[in-house]
Each structure stands twice: as C-alpha cells, then as structure tokens.
Motif scaffolding. Structure first.
Motif, PDB file in Angstrom:
ATOM      1  N   ARG A 269     -28.144   5.116 -34.329  1.00 49.66           N
ATOM      2  CA  ARG A 269     -27.728   6.190 -33.380  1.00 49.66           C
ATOM      3  C   ARG A 269     -26.172   6.402 -33.335  1.00 49.66           C
ATOM      4  O   ARG A 269     -25.417   7.276 -33.041  1.00 49.66           O
TER       5      ARG A 269
ATOM      6  N   GLU B  55     -23.629   9.524 -33.980  1.00 45.39           N
ATOM      7  CA  GLU B  55     -23.029  10.296 -33.027  1.00 45.39           C
ATOM      8  C   GLU B  55     -21.357  10.166 -33.387  1.00 45.39           C
ATOM      9  O   GLU B  55     -20.912  11.115 -33.253  1.00 45.39           O
TER      10      GLU B  55
ATOM     11  N   GLU C  27     -19.143  13.671 -34.011  1.00 44.77           N
ATOM     12  CA  GLU C  27     -18.072  13.948 -33.207  1.00 44.77           C
ATOM     13  C   GLU C  27     -16.710  14.099 -34.034  1.00 44.77           C
ATOM     14  O   GLU C  27     -15.971  14.869 -33.977  1.00 44.77           O
TER      15      GLU C  27
ATOM     16  N   SER D 210     -20.875  17.585 -30.620  1.00 46.01           N
ATOM     17  CA  SER D 210     -21.100  16.603 -29.774  1.00 46.01           C
ATOM     18  C   SER D 210     -22.669  16.056 -29.512  1.00 46.01           C
ATOM     19  O   SER D 210     -23.272  17.070 -29.783  1.00 46.01           O
ATOM     20  N   PRO D 211     -23.083  15.015 -29.113  1.00 45.57           N
ATOM     21  CA  PRO D 211     -24.326  14.557 -28.933  1.00 45.57           C
ATOM     22  C   PRO D 211     -25.069  15.692 -27.984  1.00 45.57           C
ATOM     23  O   PRO D 211     -26.382  15.607 -28.169  1.00 45.57           O
TER      24      PRO D 211
END
Length: 322
Positions: free
Chosen positions: A201, A205, A209, A214-215
């Motif tokens: 994860r 992420e 980015e 964005s998450p």
C-alpha cells in the motif's frame, strides 16, 4: 558455554522490560527475574533500577552490558570459526518477513536451505513491513525481509531483488481484454487495498502521488489484511487491485485473474534485507544470507511451480549421488 544468563540480561537491558524480554526469549517472567537475580548475586550488586514501572541499568549494569555484548560476539565468532573447520552448521535462525515475501518467496528458499543445512532450525514470523520492523527492534527476530521503504535509522537495508506490482482484475472485467491502460483510469473503478502499514500500500500510494493521484481520488471499496483476501475479492468481481507479480503468478497462469500493464508507469520496488547496525551475525545467519543472495529467484518466478519442483528434485538426486 553458558551464555544464557548474559543473553537474558542483554535482552532485558535492550527492551527495558522484563515482560517484553520474557516474550522474546520464550521464558516466563519469573524465570527471567531469576536469571537476573543470579547475575546480581554473582557480582554482588544490583544491575537494574526498578522504579515507577521502568527498568534502567545501574552503573554496574551498564558496565556488564558493555562486556556482555563483547562476550556474546566472541561466542558467535567461535561458533562461526569452528563451523568453518568442521563443516557443520547448526543452530536457530529466526526470520521476520512481510506477507508477500513470507507467502510467495521464502517457502522455497527455506526448503532448499534446510536441505543443505538440515541441523538449522528456522522460525518464520510474518507481519506487514511495519510489524517486521517491530519484530527486529524488539529483538524477536535475527533479520527481516521486507517490501517497500524502511526508515534507515539504526537499520541496515540491503536490496535482495526487484519486485514489480501488477494490476489485477476478474476475467469478466471490461479491462480484461485490453492490452494496457493509463494509471489515471484506476480512479474510475472500485479499488481494493491492503491495510495501513502494508509495504505494498505504501508503495502504491507513493507512485500514485507522483502521477498527481491522491489516495482520496481512489474509489476504495475494501481494505483487506492479506493479499490472498484481495485476490479472492478481485476474482469475485468486487473491484480491481495492484499486487506483487509474485503473488499473482499462479492465478494469472491459470486464467483465474487477468492483468494489464500501465502505459505510463512501471511499478517497481525492492525486496530488502534489514538488520540492526552493529549487529553481530551468527554463523547460522551468515550462511543463510549467503544462500539467500545467490538463490535463483528469477527461475522460481518464470518457471511453472511443477517445473521448479521437478528441477529441485533432480538437483537433490544429483547431490545425493555425488
């Protein structure tokens, strides 16, 4: 050589806790206290101040800790050099590994390693990258194997191999017949992710980015605690996800899952070995690290599982004849 009391003492000194030390060295807390009391009787002085729920080395304890580490290092050196003379390698090896490495790489490594060194007992503890760091910092494991980035403070990080993350989906998904997609398109589909602290994860992420995603832009449909759970959810059509190529290889080979490449990015990360700075490796640990660094991971990734197993059986047969 009776180094047991010194190991117990050093573990208490490093964890600053009798209870944590008892968990790490698999003794009851009263047994740990008895070992420390025995040392205090030998030296005729207190080694720890125990007050306000804290455990702090006394001046005498600090001096003993300094020499205890040196003594334990010498024991390790003796074990190593005698092992080199006799050719006999034995002992215990405790490994902490993040889930992708533990589930999809290490089983084959450990099986082959134990064939070469049958007198070494291997204990594997599994967690996410954050958990493995905690295992290492508490002294629960000798070494760690993790994916993703690691805070390097007081930790040595050595790359073992490169891993690629791939986008997976159900064979019925409308992307399944496409050759590639843009990374931005994943914001349009239900997306399944691992839990906080997961190296996978963290890496996803970070790369999103970099692409201006964005998450919060993701339509996260599920947060799951294991890659196996993610694969099952994707297979059932509950969304798409990004996982290690190692974790997906069997399902992709058998058509259970489909994958497409990203046209604008390649998601690569390192699988890394970690251990504390200044760590004195035992002969057992050194033998495993040498074995790990020359292990044919690419063969394992590219061959069908049955082909690799057959090759290992042939290698074992040749070894037994020789």
């Amino acid at each position: 050589m009776d180094d047991h009391k010194l190991k117990v003492f050093c573990t208490v000194a490093e964890t600053k806790s009798f209870s944590k030390a008892s968990e790490i060295i698999h003794l009851t807390q009263p047994a740990v206290s008895l070992q420390i009391q025995a040392l205090e009787e030998i030296y005729g002085t207190r080694l720890f101040d125990r007050s306000n729920n804290t455990v702090i080395l006394t001046r005498a304890g600090s001096l003993l800790y300094k020499y205890a580490r040196e003594i334990l290092g010498l024991y390790s050196s003796v074990e190593k050099e005698i092992g080199e003379i006799t050719g006999l390698v034995k002992g215990n090896l405790s490994i902490g590994a993040s889930t992708t490495i533990a589930n999809y790489l290490l089983p084959s490594v450990i099986v082959d390693f134990r064939k070469k060194y049958p007198k070494i007992r291997v204990n594997l503890q599994v967690g996410n990258t954050k958990g493995v760091m905690e295992f290492l910092n508490s002294g629960t494991v000798d070494i760690g194997l993790v994916e993703g980035e690691v805070q390097r403070q007081k930790i040595v990080v050595e790359k073992i191999l490169t891993d690629e993350l791939v986008l997976i989906m159900s064979p019925a998904h409308h992307w399944a017949k496409r050759r590639d997609i843009s990374i931005s398109e994943i914001t349009q589909e239900p997306f399944i992710v691992r839990e906080e602290g997961s190296g996978t994860r963290q890496m996803i992420e970070k790369n999103l980015e970099k692409q201006g995603i964005s998450p919060d832009d993701l339509k996260v449909s599920l947060v799951l605690g294991s890659t196996e759970a993610i694969k099952s959810a994707v297979e059932d059509g509950m969304g798409v996800s990004i996982i290690s190529a190692w974790a997906a290889k069997k399902e992709i080979r058998h058509g259970i899952l489909k994958t497409v490449t990203f046209k604008d990015i390649k998601l690569l990360r390192n699988f890394s070995l970690i251990y504390p700075k200044g760590y004195i490796k035992s002969h057992t640990v050194e033998q495993f690290l040498e074995f790990l660094k020359i292990f044919p991971f690419e063969d394992l990734l590219n061959l069908r599982g049955e082909e690799y197993s057959a090759r290992r059986r042939e290698d074992s047969a040749v070894g037994s004849v020789v």
